[in-house]
Motif scaffolding. Structure first.
Motif, PDB file in Angstrom:
ATOM      1  N   ARG A 116      32.531  38.228 -23.896  1.00  0.00           N
ATOM      2  CA  ARG A 116      32.806  39.561 -24.438  1.00  0.00           C
ATOM      3  C   ARG A 116      33.542  40.438 -23.437  1.00  0.00           C
ATOM      4  O   ARG A 116      34.157  41.443 -23.824  1.00  0.00           O
ATOM      5  CB  ARG A 116      31.490  40.235 -24.849  1.00  0.00           C
ATOM      6  CG  ARG A 116      30.650  39.438 -25.841  1.00  0.00           C
ATOM      7  CD  ARG A 116      31.291  39.366 -27.208  1.00  0.00           C
ATOM      8  NE  ARG A 116      31.389  40.680 -27.828  1.00  0.00           N
ATOM      9  CZ  ARG A 116      30.421  41.244 -28.544  1.00  0.00           C
ATOM     10  NH1 ARG A 116      29.263  40.605 -28.715  1.00  0.00           N
ATOM     11  NH2 ARG A 116      30.583  42.429 -29.099  1.00  0.00           N
ATOM     12  N   LEU A 117      33.454  40.103 -22.178  1.00  0.00           N
ATOM     13  CA  LEU A 117      34.188  40.828 -21.146  1.00  0.00           C
ATOM     14  C   LEU A 117      34.386  39.914 -19.949  1.00  0.00           C
ATOM     15  O   LEU A 117      33.748  38.852 -19.838  1.00  0.00           O
ATOM     16  CB  LEU A 117      33.453  42.112 -20.731  1.00  0.00           C
ATOM     17  CG  LEU A 117      32.017  42.022 -20.165  1.00  0.00           C
ATOM     18  CD1 LEU A 117      31.976  41.560 -18.710  1.00  0.00           C
ATOM     19  CD2 LEU A 117      31.345  43.376 -20.266  1.00  0.00           C
ATOM     20  N   HIS A 126      37.310  48.673 -22.417  1.00  0.00           N
ATOM     21  CA  HIS A 126      36.185  48.592 -23.341  1.00  0.00           C
ATOM     22  C   HIS A 126      35.602  49.953 -23.706  1.00  0.00           C
ATOM     23  O   HIS A 126      34.884  50.064 -24.702  1.00  0.00           O
ATOM     24  CB  HIS A 126      35.082  47.724 -22.737  1.00  0.00           C
ATOM     25  CG  HIS A 126      35.531  46.349 -22.376  1.00  0.00           C
ATOM     26  ND1 HIS A 126      35.771  45.375 -23.318  1.00  0.00           N
ATOM     27  CD2 HIS A 126      35.806  45.782 -21.171  1.00  0.00           C
ATOM     28  CE1 HIS A 126      36.167  44.255 -22.704  1.00  0.00           C
ATOM     29  NE2 HIS A 126      36.181  44.483 -21.406  1.00  0.00           N
ATOM     30  N   LEU A 201      29.597  47.133 -26.591  1.00  0.00           N
ATOM     31  CA  LEU A 201      29.848  45.722 -26.892  1.00  0.00           C
ATOM     32  C   LEU A 201      28.705  45.075 -27.673  1.00  0.00           C
ATOM     33  O   LEU A 201      28.844  43.929 -28.105  1.00  0.00           O
ATOM     34  CB  LEU A 201      30.119  44.953 -25.604  1.00  0.00           C
ATOM     35  CG  LEU A 201      31.400  45.372 -24.858  1.00  0.00           C
ATOM     36  CD1 LEU A 201      31.596  44.544 -23.605  1.00  0.00           C
ATOM     37  CD2 LEU A 201      32.620  45.259 -25.763  1.00  0.00           C
TER      38      LEU A 201
END
Length: 501
Positions: A116-117, A126, A201
């Motif tokens: 996700r990152l 983000h 997130l």
């Protein structure tokens, strides 16, 4: 100190990993009790709880309290009610302050592992509106983003989070005090940003809800919460020049919660310590927690005796390492924490698979970090860890890898190359000091350095036209089978007359 009645039975003590793990010797237990008692008495703490974790299990826990038994036990005005004895103290909550940051860091590492990152992502990728859009996630974790240490407004730890209801309310006119990535500058604000990142997130779910579902429940840490749940302690300020007390407020800090909001117990922190030492694939792998413990920024301290990893503090106790040595003294990883009325510390020694924990319910006084480290070291010094039995590598040996082992020379400097499990290699100087490193095998037939000077560098085996091994290439350095071996491609060549008297 006020201890509210429990709503149910106390939580079970952390279960041992193995029934074969022995307990501590009586002399060691007495030394631990004395260290805790001296810390509580000299630090004038209303109460202090300590614990030790070894080989994944709690092996000792005790409490020292200013309260006394009986009808005159005190109460809130006297610093009062007892926190219990060694059998029950493990379920009593204390506020743990910045130990909260280690939990938030694990949530970020989980997002990294899920794709996700990336730790090198700028925060602005983000999060909209962050005052440090170019600072990376790793810099926020390691306190090198350059953000101010504290949010604007009155002392955030003693004021309600409702005073700063929006993210923009946290940042003053000059939120970034230093260039990102240049130096270590501890920032509580940085962890407020990371908490917002987790929420963004995780589809808007509050960071503490994410923590409970993804970390606390799998690890059995049901007594770690954002708000106090009975039984819990009252936080106190102790007058510096008189033995009198003042109650401290316990505020919900709102958006600043990821920097220091959590309450926990010594039993739950024993579970957390075991996780930070060993990992748990349900939460974060052993390699992941080891990455968190790896220094990410240089320390500000001139003696270079401390540093910071990814959400983890680092400290060296004892002599500094000599040139080329992998370690010197005892390197501990963990975190300290403080909130008005509370002090906390958790230190780990990965080499000993050992942790020490200390909690107190006072704003200042005890050197809580030193107490937790001392508890750990008492066990390490009095009862050194017994190593696991030597065992041969599993499976049939790889003859090609076995042929690589043994002495190699960088110029005239001798090294030994040893084969480890999973095709890993270890390079160690045989004389004096030198650049030692371990290497992880890669799918393309090379190896990558894991530590020391060669961390991240590539080790290659170079073969001659006939397939025999010519030399090793280690980040452009040439290692040959003999000292300045004329048969190897030594940069600059070897004098044709060879060695001489």
């Amino acid at each position: 100190m006020t201890t509210a009645p429990s709503d149910g039975p106390a939580e079970p003590r952390p279960e041992p990993v193995s029934d074969s793990v022995p307990g501590l010797l009586p002399g060691t237990r007495r030394a631990l009790l004395r260290r805790l008692a001296v810390g509580q008495a000299d630090g004038r703490a209303p109460s202090m709880t300590g614990a030790v974790v070894r080989d994944g299990r709690q092996v000792w826990a005790e409490v020292r309290s200013s309260a006394v038994d009986g009808p005159d036990a005190g109460g809130p005005d006297a610093g009062g009610d007892p926190v219990g004895d060694a059998e029950s103290c493990g379920a009593v909550q204390y506020r743990i302050g910045s130990l909260t940051k280690t939990f938030v860091a694990v949530l970020v590492m989980r997002l990294r592992d899920e794709g996700r990152l990336c730790l090198d992502d700028p925060a602005g990728r983000h999060l909209d509106g962050t005052p440090v859009p170019d600072a990376t996630v790793a810099q926020l974790l390691a306190h090198s983003s350059g953000l101010a240490a504290e949010p604007r407004g009155p002392w955030w730890e003693r004021t309600a989070g409702t005073l700063r209801p929006e993210p923009s309310d946290l940042f003053g006119d000059r939120p970034q005090r230093l260039p990102a990535g240049r130096r270590h500058h501890y920032s509580n604000l940085g962890y407020a940003v990371l908490g917002a990142l987790v929420e963004r997130l995780r589809d808007g779910r509050p960071w503490d809800e994410v923590l409970r579902r993804e970390v606390l429940e799998p690890l059995g840490m049901s007594r770690t919460t954002v708000l106090p749940v009975p039984p819990h302690t009252q936080g106190w300020a102790v007058h510096p020049w008189a033995d009198v007390l003042l109650p401290e407020p316990a505020q919900d800090t709102g958006l600043m919660g990821p920097a220091g909001q959590l309450w926990s117990t010594v039993d739950d922190l024993c579970r957390w310590a075991a996780f930070l030492l060993r990992g748990d694939d349900r939460v974060l792998s052993a390699a992941g927690v080891a990455e968190m413990r790896t220094p990410a920024v240089p320390p500000e301290d001139e003696g270079w005796e401390g540093g910071y990893g990814l959400g983890i503090q680092l400290v060296r106790r004892g002599p500094l390492p000599g040139a080329g040595q992998r370690s010197g003294g005892r390197v501990l990883a963990g975190h300290t924490g403080s909130m008005p009325g509370f002090l906390a510390s958790l230190w780990l020694d990965p080499e000993e698979d050992l942790a020490g924990i200390a909690l107190a319910n006072c704003t200042s006084g005890p050197a809580i970090g030193g107490i937790a480290a001392d508890l750990l070291e008492i066990v390490a010094d009095r009862e050194p860890r017994i190593p696991a039995p030597w065992r041969p590598l599993p499976g049939p040996p790889d003859e090609a890898l076995l042929a690589l082992t043994g002495p190699w020379y960088w110029g005239a400097k001798p090294f030994a190359l040893r084969l480890l499990a999973e095709r890993a290699l270890d390079l160690t100087p045989l004389t004096g000091t030198g650049r030692a490193s371990r290497f992880r095998a890669e799918a393309d037939g090379t190896w990558t350095g894991l530590d020391g000077y060669y961390a991240g560098e590539t080790l290659r085996v170079v073969r001659a036209a006939d397939g025999t091994v010519s030399h090793l290439d280690l980040g452009t350095f040439v290692l040959t089978r003999g000292p300045y071996d004329p048969a190897g491609p030594v940069p600059g060549g070897v004098d044709p007359e060879g060695w001489r008297v």
